[in-house]
Design an enzyme around this catalytic site. Structure first.
Site, PDB file in Angstrom:
ATOM      1  N   LEU A 201       0.732  -1.249  -0.147  1.00 64.47           N
ATOM      2  CA  LEU A 201       0.107  -0.045   0.061  1.00 64.47           C
ATOM      3  C   LEU A 201       0.819   1.218   0.022  1.00 64.47           C
ATOM      4  O   LEU A 201       1.636   1.285   0.666  1.00 64.47           O
ATOM      5  CB  LEU A 201      -0.962   0.139   1.165  1.00 64.47           C
ATOM      6  CG  LEU A 201      -1.968   1.213   1.118  1.00 64.47           C
ATOM      7  CD1 LEU A 201      -2.857   1.122   0.061  1.00 64.47           C
ATOM      8  CD2 LEU A 201      -2.772   1.175   2.599  1.00 64.47           C
ATOM      9  N   TRP A 202       0.578   2.183  -1.068  1.00 64.91           N
ATOM     10  CA  TRP A 202       1.414   3.448  -1.093  1.00 64.91           C
ATOM     11  C   TRP A 202       0.420   4.293  -0.042  1.00 64.91           C
ATOM     12  O   TRP A 202      -0.753   4.536  -0.333  1.00 64.91           O
ATOM     13  CB  TRP A 202       1.178   3.935  -2.389  1.00 64.91           C
ATOM     14  CG  TRP A 202       2.061   3.542  -3.529  1.00 64.91           C
ATOM     15  CD1 TRP A 202       2.889   4.457  -4.139  1.00 64.91           C
ATOM     16  CD2 TRP A 202       2.312   2.151  -4.131  1.00 64.91           C
ATOM     17  NE1 TRP A 202       3.586   3.690  -5.104  1.00 64.91           N
ATOM     18  CE2 TRP A 202       3.302   2.457  -5.003  1.00 64.91           C
ATOM     19  CE3 TRP A 202       1.945   0.986  -3.655  1.00 64.91           C
ATOM     20  CZ2 TRP A 202       3.741   1.390  -5.740  1.00 64.91           C
ATOM     21  CZ3 TRP A 202       2.422  -0.083  -4.539  1.00 64.91           C
ATOM     22  CH2 TRP A 202       3.243   0.096  -5.289  1.00 64.91           C
ATOM     23  N   ILE A 239       4.330  -1.443   3.301  1.00 68.01           N
ATOM     24  CA  ILE A 239       3.839  -0.045   3.290  1.00 68.01           C
ATOM     25  C   ILE A 239       4.985   0.616   2.612  1.00 68.01           C
ATOM     26  O   ILE A 239       6.231   0.581   2.798  1.00 68.01           O
ATOM     27  CB  ILE A 239       3.702   0.400   4.798  1.00 68.01           C
ATOM     28  CG1 ILE A 239       2.612  -0.184   5.458  1.00 68.01           C
ATOM     29  CG2 ILE A 239       3.499   1.913   4.753  1.00 68.01           C
ATOM     30  CD1 ILE A 239       1.157   0.093   4.858  1.00 68.01           C
ATOM     31  N   LYS A 240       4.415   1.229   1.440  1.00 66.42           N
ATOM     32  CA  LYS A 240       5.485   2.460   0.852  1.00 66.42           C
ATOM     33  C   LYS A 240       4.997   3.848   1.358  1.00 66.42           C
ATOM     34  O   LYS A 240       3.848   4.162   1.485  1.00 66.42           O
ATOM     35  CB  LYS A 240       5.158   2.444  -0.705  1.00 66.42           C
ATOM     36  CG  LYS A 240       6.054   3.322  -1.462  1.00 66.42           C
ATOM     37  CD  LYS A 240       5.601   3.442  -2.793  1.00 66.42           C
ATOM     38  CE  LYS A 240       6.343   4.541  -3.486  1.00 66.42           C
ATOM     39  NZ  LYS A 240       6.055   4.825  -4.890  1.00 66.42           N
ATOM     40  N   GLN A 241       5.943   4.461   1.700  1.00 68.00           N
ATOM     41  CA  GLN A 241       5.906   5.912   2.271  1.00 68.00           C
ATOM     42  C   GLN A 241       6.931   6.629   1.824  1.00 68.00           C
ATOM     43  O   GLN A 241       8.030   6.400   1.733  1.00 68.00           O
ATOM     44  CB  GLN A 241       5.802   5.818   3.829  1.00 68.00           C
ATOM     45  CG  GLN A 241       5.378   7.138   4.563  1.00 68.00           C
ATOM     46  CD  GLN A 241       4.183   7.812   4.177  1.00 68.00           C
ATOM     47  OE1 GLN A 241       4.164   8.534   3.134  1.00 68.00           O
ATOM     48  NE2 GLN A 241       3.221   7.233   4.760  1.00 68.00           N
TER      49      GLN A 241
END
Length: 352
Positions: A201-202, A239-241
């Site tokens: 998830l972005w 998680i993409k952050q």
């Protein structure tokens, strides 16, 4: 010159500041840290199915970082949101989707993340050679006037049919449309897991109120950390952050709920500590944090290595870097990605 010396040279006068930092906020002993046994140690304890475990292991088992527990992913979905012209004009070979996959393979990435169109066009040739991450929703800026909303472009079943190891999605947390996006992607991730795929998830923030004259709180550790926490809550395995650049978003914007300890004890102004707070909000690392590489610029190599050092020392799981690689000749793009991977392969760059 050995790898550590090369990293130090690229970091320049920030080498000691970043490589010598000791995290005094959230101790590393509190974290679930990446490692070769991550699937056995972490994923296997959850409710994820055996096929999902296999898909996760496929991600960890590919490319130059295979067997380390770290991820280097090439994401190229910018042609939709930023326009194909803006994305690929600097290097027109990437209008051809096959070159996107070739770059990921040449660079030894763990996976390539892109759109339904890009991946489906070459799936039979490459899906068994490198793990695919199919992005199922996007924002597009051809609509006039522009609007900012992530809408579904593809189904989870289409990702399954092309042999994807994972699906990816973006939620604009804080936006007017975020409630619908949360519901859509929660359902999509449930389906993805039922079909044996991992989920990425972005977790991006999007609200004009988050940017003031003084600071852009879209990259605040407290706000991005909460976005991460919401992302893991709806079933994201990874998680993409964006890398945090400041803190105190809740206080400055005077909304939401937080605690003084977030700023006084659990974080500091140091970029590793700010990123450690992002990791903490990923269930202390039970969901891996991969930071984005950011836009291309004049000092891409040094900036990419710096981001990798911060992510790794904070307890993150890797980097998802695109424009710094594909907006330059393929050979140079490979060099940038290899330099990032070298940070995760270098054992003397430790978790702070």
């Amino acid at each position: 010159m050995n790898t550590l010396e090369q990293i130090e040279q690229l970091l320049g006068n920030e080498a000691e500041y970043l490589l010598g930092h000791t995290c005094g906020t959230i101790g590393r002993e509190m974290l679930t840290i990446p490692g070769p046994d991550f699937v056995d140690r972490v994923t296997a304890l959850s409710d994820r199915s055996i096929p999902v475990m296999r898909s996760m292991q496929a991600l960890f088992g590919a490319g130059r970082l295979a067997g380390t527990g770290y991820l280097s992913i090439l994401p190229v979905d910018q042609g939709i949101e930023h326009s194909a012209g803006a994305s690929f004009a600097p290097n027109p070979i990437y209008f051809d989707p096959e070159n996107i996959v070739k770059l990921a393979l040449e660079a030894g990435c763990n996976a390539v993340a892109s759109t339904l169109g890009v991946l489906s066009s070459v799936a039979r040739k490459y899906a068994h050679k490198i793990p695919f991450v199919m992005k199922i929703n996007h924002n597009e800026l051809l609509s006039y006037p522009n609007k900012y909303d992530q809408i579904l472009f593809a189904s989870v079943e289409q990702a399954r049919d092309m042999g994807a190891a994972a699906v990816g999605a973006t939620i604009y947390f804080g936006s007017d449309e975020s409630t619908r996006q949360i519901q859509e992607i929660s359902t999509a991730f449930e389906i993805a897991h039922s079909l044996g795929m991992a989920t990425i998830l972005w977790c991006y923030l999007r609200n004009s109120a988050f940017k003031t004259a003084e600071k852009d709180y879209h990259v605040a550790a407290d706000l991005t950390g909460q976005a991460n926490h919401l992302g893991v809550t709806i079933g994201a395995d990874i998680i993409k952050q964006k890398l945090p650049e400041n803190n105190g978003g809740f206080s400055a914007l005077k909304f939401g709920k937080t605690a003084k300890a977030v700023y006084e004890k659990l974080s500091s102004d140091h970029p590793i500590d700010l990123t450690r707070y992002q990791v903490a909000n990923c269930y202390m690392g039970r969901a891996g944090l991969i930071n984005s590489g950011g836009a291309s610029g004049a000092n891409d190599l040094a900036e990419a290595v710096k981001t990798a050092v911060i992510n790794k020392r904070a307890g993150g799981m890797g980097l998802i870097l695109g424009r710094k690689a594909f907006q330059r000749p393929m050979k140079e793009g490979v060099e940038v990605i290899h330099a990032v991977q070298d940070v995760y392969l270098e054992k003397q760059v430790t978790i702070a």
